[in-house]
Scaffold this motif. Sequence first.
Motif, PDB file in Angstrom:
ATOM      1  N   PRO A 112      45.386  18.041  94.369  1.00 37.64           N
ATOM      2  CA  PRO A 112      43.933  18.182  94.215  1.00 37.64           C
ATOM      3  C   PRO A 112      43.159  17.101  94.963  1.00 37.64           C
ATOM      4  N   PHE A 113      43.737  15.909  95.081  1.00 37.04           N
ATOM      5  CA  PHE A 113      43.036  14.823  95.755  1.00 37.04           C
ATOM      6  C   PHE A 113      42.979  15.059  97.263  1.00 37.04           C
ATOM      7  N   PHE A 114      44.054  15.590  97.826  1.00 32.73           N
ATOM      8  CA  PHE A 114      44.052  15.934  99.246  1.00 32.73           C
ATOM      9  C   PHE A 114      43.052  17.060  99.505  1.00 32.73           C
ATOM     10  N   HIS A 115      43.035  18.045  98.624  1.00 31.99           N
ATOM     11  CA  HIS A 115      42.105  19.160  98.767  1.00 31.99           C
ATOM     12  C   HIS A 115      40.662  18.652  98.743  1.00 31.99           C
ATOM     13  N   LEU A 116      40.355  17.813  97.774  1.00 35.64           N
ATOM     14  CA  LEU A 116      39.000  17.273  97.676  1.00 35.64           C
ATOM     15  C   LEU A 116      38.665  16.416  98.892  1.00 35.64           C
ATOM     16  N   ALA A 117      39.642  15.640  99.361  1.00 34.69           N
ATOM     17  CA  ALA A 117      39.409  14.788 100.538  1.00 34.69           C
ATOM     18  C   ALA A 117      39.110  15.631 101.777  1.00 34.69           C
ATOM     19  N   LEU A 118      39.788  16.767 101.912  1.00 34.60           N
ATOM     20  CA  LEU A 118      39.485  17.652 103.042  1.00 34.60           C
ATOM     21  C   LEU A 118      38.060  18.190 102.938  1.00 34.60           C
ATOM     22  N   HIS A 119      37.649  18.556 101.724  1.00 43.17           N
ATOM     23  CA  HIS A 119      36.261  19.003 101.534  1.00 43.17           C
ATOM     24  C   HIS A 119      35.293  17.920 101.983  1.00 43.17           C
ATOM     25  N   VAL A 120      35.504  16.715 101.479  1.00 45.50           N
ATOM     26  CA  VAL A 120      34.597  15.610 101.797  1.00 45.50           C
ATOM     27  C   VAL A 120      34.588  15.348 103.300  1.00 45.50           C
ATOM     28  N   THR A 121      35.746  15.394 103.921  1.00 48.13           N
ATOM     29  CA  THR A 121      35.823  15.189 105.369  1.00 48.13           C
ATOM     30  C   THR A 121      35.004  16.232 106.110  1.00 48.13           C
ATOM     31  N   VAL A 122      35.178  17.491 105.739  1.00 48.79           N
ATOM     32  CA  VAL A 122      34.437  18.564 106.403  1.00 48.79           C
ATOM     33  C   VAL A 122      32.934  18.391 106.168  1.00 48.79           C
ATOM     34  N   LEU A 123      32.538  18.066 104.947  1.00 47.38           N
ATOM     35  CA  LEU A 123      31.115  17.881 104.662  1.00 47.38           C
ATOM     36  C   LEU A 123      30.534  16.718 105.460  1.00 47.38           C
ATOM     37  N   GLU A 124      31.290  15.645 105.601  1.00 49.88           N
ATOM     38  CA  GLU A 124      30.823  14.510 106.400  1.00 49.88           C
ATOM     39  C   GLU A 124      30.734  14.891 107.877  1.00 49.88           C
ATOM     40  N   GLN A 125      31.690  15.680 108.357  1.00 51.36           N
ATOM     41  CA  GLN A 125      31.635  16.142 109.746  1.00 51.36           C
ATOM     42  C   GLN A 125      30.399  16.991 109.983  1.00 51.36           C
ATOM     43  N   ILE A 126      30.117  17.884 109.059  1.00 51.67           N
ATOM     44  CA  ILE A 126      28.945  18.759 109.196  1.00 51.67           C
ATOM     45  C   ILE A 126      27.669  17.925 109.173  1.00 51.67           C
ATOM     46  N   SER A 127      27.610  16.978 108.258  1.00 49.46           N
ATOM     47  CA  SER A 127      26.432  16.117 108.139  1.00 49.46           C
ATOM     48  C   SER A 127      26.178  15.333 109.428  1.00 49.46           C
ATOM     49  N   ALA A 128      27.239  14.811 110.024  1.00 54.72           N
ATOM     50  CA  ALA A 128      27.113  14.002 111.240  1.00 54.72           C
ATOM     51  C   ALA A 128      27.169  14.845 112.513  1.00 54.72           C
ATOM     52  N   ASN A 129      27.467  16.131 112.365  1.00 55.87           N
ATOM     53  CA  ASN A 129      27.697  17.032 113.498  1.00 55.87           C
ATOM     54  C   ASN A 129      28.720  16.426 114.459  1.00 55.87           C
ATOM     55  N   ARG A 130      29.796  15.960 113.865  1.00 58.54           N
ATOM     56  CA  ARG A 130      30.895  15.349 114.623  1.00 58.54           C
ATOM     57  C   ARG A 130      32.192  15.950 114.163  1.00 58.54           C
ATOM     58  N   PRO A 131      32.951  16.626 114.949  1.00 61.68           N
ATOM     59  CA  PRO A 131      32.764  16.785 116.384  1.00 61.68           C
ATOM     60  C   PRO A 131      31.530  17.630 116.705  1.00 61.68           C
ATOM     61  N   GLY A 132      30.961  17.345 117.835  1.00 58.96           N
ATOM     62  CA  GLY A 132      29.735  18.016 118.259  1.00 58.96           C
ATOM     63  C   GLY A 132      29.859  19.531 118.202  1.00 58.96           C
ATOM     64  N   GLY A 133      28.921  20.152 117.519  1.00 56.75           N
ATOM     65  CA  GLY A 133      28.899  21.607 117.414  1.00 56.75           C
ATOM     66  C   GLY A 133      29.427  22.143 116.097  1.00 56.75           C
ATOM     67  N   ILE A 134      30.039  21.276 115.289  1.00 56.79           N
ATOM     68  CA  ILE A 134      30.629  21.773 114.034  1.00 56.79           C
ATOM     69  C   ILE A 134      29.553  22.257 113.063  1.00 56.79           C
ATOM     70  N   ARG A 135      28.397  21.631 113.064  1.00 63.21           N
ATOM     71  CA  ARG A 135      27.340  22.050 112.142  1.00 63.21           C
ATOM     72  C   ARG A 135      26.907  23.484 112.436  1.00 63.21           C
ATOM     73  N   LYS A 136      26.716  23.803 113.709  1.00 62.23           N
ATOM     74  CA  LYS A 136      26.315  25.155 114.077  1.00 62.23           C
ATOM     75  C   LYS A 136      27.414  26.149 113.730  1.00 62.23           C
ATOM     76  N   LEU A 137      28.668  25.795 114.001  1.00 59.86           N
ATOM     77  CA  LEU A 137      29.782  26.684 113.659  1.00 59.86           C
ATOM     78  C   LEU A 137      29.849  26.912 112.153  1.00 59.86           C
ATOM     79  N   TYR A 138      29.636  25.846 111.380  1.00 58.61           N
ATOM     80  CA  TYR A 138      29.625  25.970 109.921  1.00 58.61           C
ATOM     81  C   TYR A 138      28.526  26.937 109.479  1.00 58.61           C
ATOM     82  N   GLN A 139      27.337  26.767 110.032  1.00 56.56           N
ATOM     83  CA  GLN A 139      26.218  27.634 109.650  1.00 56.56           C
ATOM     84  C   GLN A 139      26.496  29.091 110.000  1.00 56.56           C
ATOM     85  N   GLN A 140      27.096  29.327 111.159  1.00 58.82           N
ATOM     86  CA  GLN A 140      27.435  30.698 111.562  1.00 58.82           C
ATOM     87  C   GLN A 140      28.505  31.292 110.641  1.00 58.82           C
TER      88      GLN A 140
END
Length: 141
Positions: free
Chosen positions: A67-95
């Motif tokens: 469960p901790f790895f699963h939650l960490a992956l969520h947090v990582t993805v959310l931080e990536q989306i917030s920072a749009n890093r790698p570039g373009g991930i926010r738009k891909l997430y929204q789509q």
Amino acid sequence: MENNDPSSLRKVYFDAWQKEQEKLPLSPLEAMIVDVIQRHPEYHPIFDDPKNFHSLQDEKFQLDHNPFFHLALHVTVLEQISANRPGGIRKLYQQLLKKIGDRTETEHKIMACLANVLKYSFERDEAANEQLYLKAIRRLL
């Protein structure tokens, strides 16, 4: 969360959840953690009893049932989306969110891409390839 000690990292999750239960102010990272835990009721029994931290701090979970790895992956993805890093991930997430219609399921799909890229890079002892990661997400569209 730069410390790689599993016990310290797990404590961050327990502390955030306990602060939420006590209606104490949360840092932005804690709020993100609480949001993800709230969306995973199957993990609530782990975090609802603070005594579980001591019994689980050295627990060795299978990676696909951690469960901790699963939650960490969520947090990582959310931080990536917030920072749009790698570039373009926010738009891909929204789509992808528009296509799937569910935030948690959308994150799970992206997390699977991230986990695969991390596994691939680990097996080759090289840095994670952001372009492979973004390409994998694009294939979901």
